[in-house]
Design an enzyme around this catalytic site. Structure first.
Site, PDB file in Angstrom:
ATOM      1  CE  LYS A 157      -1.735   2.878   2.778  1.00 33.23           C
ATOM      2  NZ  LYS A 157      -1.609   4.108   1.959  1.00 33.23           N
ATOM      3  CD  GLU A 161      10.755  13.000  10.889  1.00 40.80           C
ATOM      4  OE1 GLU A 161       9.547  12.730  11.036  1.00 40.80           O
ATOM      5  OE2 GLU A 161      11.558  12.234  10.332  1.00 40.80           O
ATOM      6  CD  GLU A 178      13.198   0.377   9.045  1.00 37.50           C
ATOM      7  OE1 GLU A 178      13.859   1.336   9.480  1.00 37.50           O
ATOM      8  OE2 GLU A 178      13.578  -0.794   9.121  1.00 37.50           O
ATOM      9  CB  CYS A 233      13.681   8.828   7.594  1.00 32.39           C
ATOM     10  SG  CYS A 233      14.489   7.714   6.446  1.00 32.39           S
TER      11      CYS A 233
HETATM   12  P1  NAD Z   1       2.632   8.580   7.649  1.00 33.96           P
HETATM   13  O1  NAD Z   1       2.865   7.909   8.949  1.00 33.96           O
HETATM   14  O2  NAD Z   1       1.692   9.712   7.596  1.00 33.96           O
HETATM   15  O3  NAD Z   1       2.101   7.536   6.558  1.00 33.96           O
HETATM   16  C1  NAD Z   1       2.838   6.391   6.199  1.00 33.96           C
HETATM   17  C2  NAD Z   1       1.897   5.378   5.564  1.00 33.96           C
HETATM   18  O4  NAD Z   1       1.002   4.891   6.571  1.00 33.96           O
HETATM   19  C3  NAD Z   1       1.006   5.913   4.440  1.00 33.96           C
HETATM   20  O5  NAD Z   1       0.939   4.947   3.431  1.00 33.96           O
HETATM   21  C4  NAD Z   1      -0.347   6.074   5.129  1.00 33.96           C
HETATM   22  O6  NAD Z   1      -1.449   5.974   4.268  1.00 33.96           O
HETATM   23  C5  NAD Z   1      -0.330   4.906   6.090  1.00 33.96           C
HETATM   24  N1  NAD Z   1      -1.216   5.034   7.251  1.00 33.96           N
HETATM   25  C6  NAD Z   1      -1.694   6.148   7.844  1.00 33.96           C
HETATM   26  N2  NAD Z   1      -2.462   5.836   8.921  1.00 33.96           N
HETATM   27  C7  NAD Z   1      -2.446   4.484   9.007  1.00 33.96           C
HETATM   28  C8  NAD Z   1      -3.021   3.557   9.924  1.00 33.96           C
HETATM   29  N3  NAD Z   1      -3.753   3.950  10.970  1.00 33.96           N
HETATM   30  N4  NAD Z   1      -2.783   2.237   9.752  1.00 33.96           N
HETATM   31  C9  NAD Z   1      -2.017   1.816   8.711  1.00 33.96           C
HETATM   32  N5  NAD Z   1      -1.450   2.648   7.811  1.00 33.96           N
HETATM   33  C10 NAD Z   1      -1.653   3.971   7.956  1.00 33.96           C
HETATM   34  O7  NAD Z   1       4.080   8.994   7.130  1.00 33.96           O
HETATM   35  P2  NAD Z   1       4.447   9.856   5.857  1.00 33.96           P
HETATM   36  O8  NAD Z   1       4.069  11.272   6.129  1.00 33.96           O
HETATM   37  O9  NAD Z   1       3.950   9.190   4.621  1.00 33.96           O
HETATM   38  O10 NAD Z   1       6.034   9.720   5.839  1.00 33.96           O
HETATM   39  C11 NAD Z   1       6.882  10.584   6.516  1.00 33.96           C
HETATM   40  C12 NAD Z   1       7.448   9.931   7.755  1.00 33.96           C
HETATM   41  O11 NAD Z   1       8.071   8.705   7.403  1.00 33.96           O
HETATM   42  C13 NAD Z   1       8.518  10.753   8.425  1.00 33.96           C
HETATM   43  O12 NAD Z   1       8.343  10.718   9.813  1.00 33.96           O
HETATM   44  C14 NAD Z   1       9.798  10.026   8.055  1.00 33.96           C
HETATM   45  O13 NAD Z   1      10.867  10.224   8.941  1.00 33.96           O
HETATM   46  C15 NAD Z   1       9.338   8.619   8.030  1.00 33.96           C
HETATM   47  N6  NAD Z   1      10.238   7.791   7.219  1.00 33.96           N
HETATM   48  C16 NAD Z   1      11.030   6.885   7.850  1.00 33.96           C
HETATM   49  C17 NAD Z   1      11.917   6.129   7.106  1.00 33.96           C
HETATM   50  C18 NAD Z   1      12.822   5.124   7.765  1.00 33.96           C
HETATM   51  O14 NAD Z   1      13.398   4.323   7.051  1.00 33.96           O
HETATM   52  N7  NAD Z   1      12.974   5.123   9.068  1.00 33.96           N
HETATM   53  C19 NAD Z   1      11.985   6.291   5.727  1.00 33.96           C
HETATM   54  C20 NAD Z   1      11.148   7.234   5.122  1.00 33.96           C
HETATM   55  C21 NAD Z   1      10.278   7.977   5.881  1.00 33.96           C
END
Ligand code: NAD
Length: 528
Positions: A173, A378, A246, A280
């Site tokens: 997804k 962040e 992650e 990230c």
């Molecule tokens: P987000 O948490 O808003 O969304 C991530 C994903 O989760 C999306 O696909 C979203 O639709 C889904 N989602 C949202 N609510 C959900 C739920 N209740 N249950 C299941 N899935 C759900 O994050 P984002 O804004 O897309 O990404 C940015 C964040 O990701 C930043 O905090 C960044 O640091 C982190 N990130 C971490 C890494 C790593 O490797 N550690 C890599 C890239 C990004």
């Protein structure tokens, strides 16, 4: 033209509109899958996994290598799609998304078999009783991958490839901000000839993601924010579905007094502003020794002012649009909060004149401290706050003063000092004289400590998250019953006590002294 956050983040209606954050142009519409549809997709994945899991590593590797050839062939088209859906420059999409994932694909296509070869375990003195133990790795079944928008190609495709090579089927997804890139990953595998149901993509927002977590898959690989990660972990616990999380970071960069100033300053600029700071592992905090602070900051500011902000599809942009208005607002709030508390704005600090898209000027702040949000939360945008320190211990204490622990970097010409400091920093990855890029090294593990996450992806440690280890224990003396089986006579009791005293020392000499007692027990059991 106004681009509304609602349009871009339309989540729970049954349609998602994907837009270019640099121009507001509509790129396409995709459905948002509901729980019933998600369950059907997972059921199909489960059915398809059996045959896929039985294929040889070579056969699975051939599919991955065909997908790789298609991606390489269409690199420009894919990079342009990534640029349009995220705002990043096309060249950066090639550098930070396609190049590392193409490398990861060949690596896991060729090396997974060796990495998952059954391992013989050293079982100490039990071996002297004719026993052997080994670990064999089996596929988990169905792996659910929930991805973010900041690297919409590299992050999910890497996990897809690793999960597939381990023999699992996959349901991906993608983020609701980048569904078209997610669908492109699915298309590439389909054209590579993967069997129906083995690799499926479902589009949708949080509700679709939550439905996938609830669909009793065998593992969830989640990448996203700490807040969502917590929700995913809570929901997964309901079915005891294992998760890899992650999550976010607030990654520190420590510049010691003997660092090469020119190199460290360019690293700070690239580490903080590549991907418009939406990585990230972006440098989110810079700590510089006060003795070299002035020349270092001067170089950082000059490097930052030289950056060209522009639409990602134009050839001369260094920094593209931010991916969403929501993220841009967080950045603006962090900068405003810092400035209101006395931070000094050396460059940037506002949106660019191009109001068609979500552009924010690369920003450098000094006079910052840990009471400010820009040093604790962040930011995930093009902002580099720089703080000075007096001693090495100060720098380490400041770097570790965070709820996050994804990556950290140390800059020094004294490599052994750098390595010693690296071991004291609380992060999943610490680099010496390097920054940001190690997610791109397929062979090395990626993941955080503290609230930056649980578990690993990439490298062998990441691969082991995607298999079920089976311990296989064999007693080669097939016709000899164990001496500790019923019944418990006084002689048996005495032998057990001798076991506790001698066998448990791990010493072969001590254990050999038990042989007469063991023989007596052996004949006692036979007479029974
Ligand atoms: P987000 O948490 O808003 O969304 C991530 C994903 O989760 C999306 O696909 C979203 O639709 C889904 N989602 C949202 N609510 C959900 C739920 N209740 N249950 C299941 N899935 C759900 O994050 P984002 O804004 O897309 O990404 C940015 C964040 O990701 C930043 O905090 C960044 O640091 C982190 N990130 C971490 C890494 C790593 O490797 N550690 C890599 C890239 C990004």
């Amino acid at each position: 033209m106004a681009v509304s956050t609602l349009d871009l983040q339309s989540t729970d209606s049954n349609e998602i509109i994907s837009r270019n954050p640099a121009t507001g142009e509509e790129l396409g519409r995709v459905p948002a899958a509901n729980a019933e549809e998600v369950n059907a997709v997972v059921a199909r994945a489960r059915e398809a996994q059996g045959a896929w899991g039985k294929l040889s590593f070579q056969a699975r590797g051939r599919v991955v290598m065909r997908a790789r050839a298609i991606a390489l062939d269409e690199m420009e088209e894919i990079a342009t799609l990534i640029s349009k859906e995220t705002g990043k420059p096309v060249s950066e999409a090639v550098l930070m998304e396609l190049m590392p994932s193409l490398d990861l694909m060949q690596h896991f296509a060729r090396k997974t078999e060796k990495m998952l070869r059954a391992e013989k375990l050293n079982i100490g003195l039990y071996a002297s009783l004719g026993r052997t133990s080994r670990i064999a790795y089996q596929p988990l079944g169905v792996v659910g991958i929930i991805a973010p928008w900041n690297f919409p190609w590299a992050i999910p495709i890497d996990e897809v490839v690793m999960a597939l090579m381990a023999g699992n089927s996959v349901v991906l997804k993608p983020s609701e901000l980048t569904p078209l890139v997610g669908l492109k990953i699915g298309e590439v595998f389909e054209r590579a000839g993967i069997a129906r149901g083995v690799m499926q993509v479902i589009t949708g927002g949080p509700t679709t993601g939550a439905a996938l977590v609830d669909a009793r898959v065998d593992k969830i690989m989640f990448t996203g924010s700490v807040a969502t990660g917590r929700k995913v972990a809570r929901a997964a616990a309901e079915h005891l579905t294992p998760v890899v999380l992650e999550l976010g970071g607030k990654d520190p960069m420590i510049v010691l007094e003997d660092a090469d100033l020119e190199t460290a300053a360019s690293a700070a600029v690239w580490g903080a502003f590549a991907n418009a700071g939406q990585a990230c592992a972006s440098v989110e905090r810079c700590y510089v020794d006060e003795k070299i602070a002035e020349p270092f900051i001067k170089r950082v500011v000059a490097g930052t002012r030289a950056l060209r902000v522009g639409v990602g599809t134009s050839v001369d942009a260094d920094i593209g649009a931010m991916s969403s208005e929501r993220q841009l607002n967080i950045v603006a709030e962090h900068v405003a909060d810092a400035v209101s508390q006395g931070a000094k704005l050396l460059t940037g600090g506002e949106r660019t004149d191009n109001r068609d898209g979500f552009f924010y000027q690369p920003t450098v702040l000094t006079n910052v401290d840990h009471t400010m949000r820009v040093m604790c939360d962040e930011t995930f945008g093009p902002v580099l706050p720089v703080m000075t320190f007096k001693t090495e211990d100060d720098a380490i204490r400041l770097a570790n003063d965070s709820i996050y622990g994804l990556t950290a970097s140390v800059w020094t010409r004294d490599i052994s000092r750098g390595k010693k400091i690296a071991e004291r920093l609380e992060a999943g990855t610490v680099t010496v004289n390097e920054v940001l890029y190690t997610h791109g090294i397929a062979q090395t593990p990626w993941g955080g400590v503290k609230q930056s996450g649980i578990g690993r992806t990439h490298g062998r440690l990441g691969l082991l998250e995607l298999v079920s280890p089976r311990h296989i224990h064999v007693n080669r003396f097939a016709s000899v019953p164990d001496l500790w089986w019923f019944n418990y006579t006084p002689r048996a009791g005495a032998l057990f006590r001798s076991f506790a005293r001698r066998f448990s020392t791990g010493s072969l000499l001590q254990t050999s002294l038990l042989v007469p007692e063991m023989m007596r027990r052996f004949f006692e059991r036979r007479r029974k």
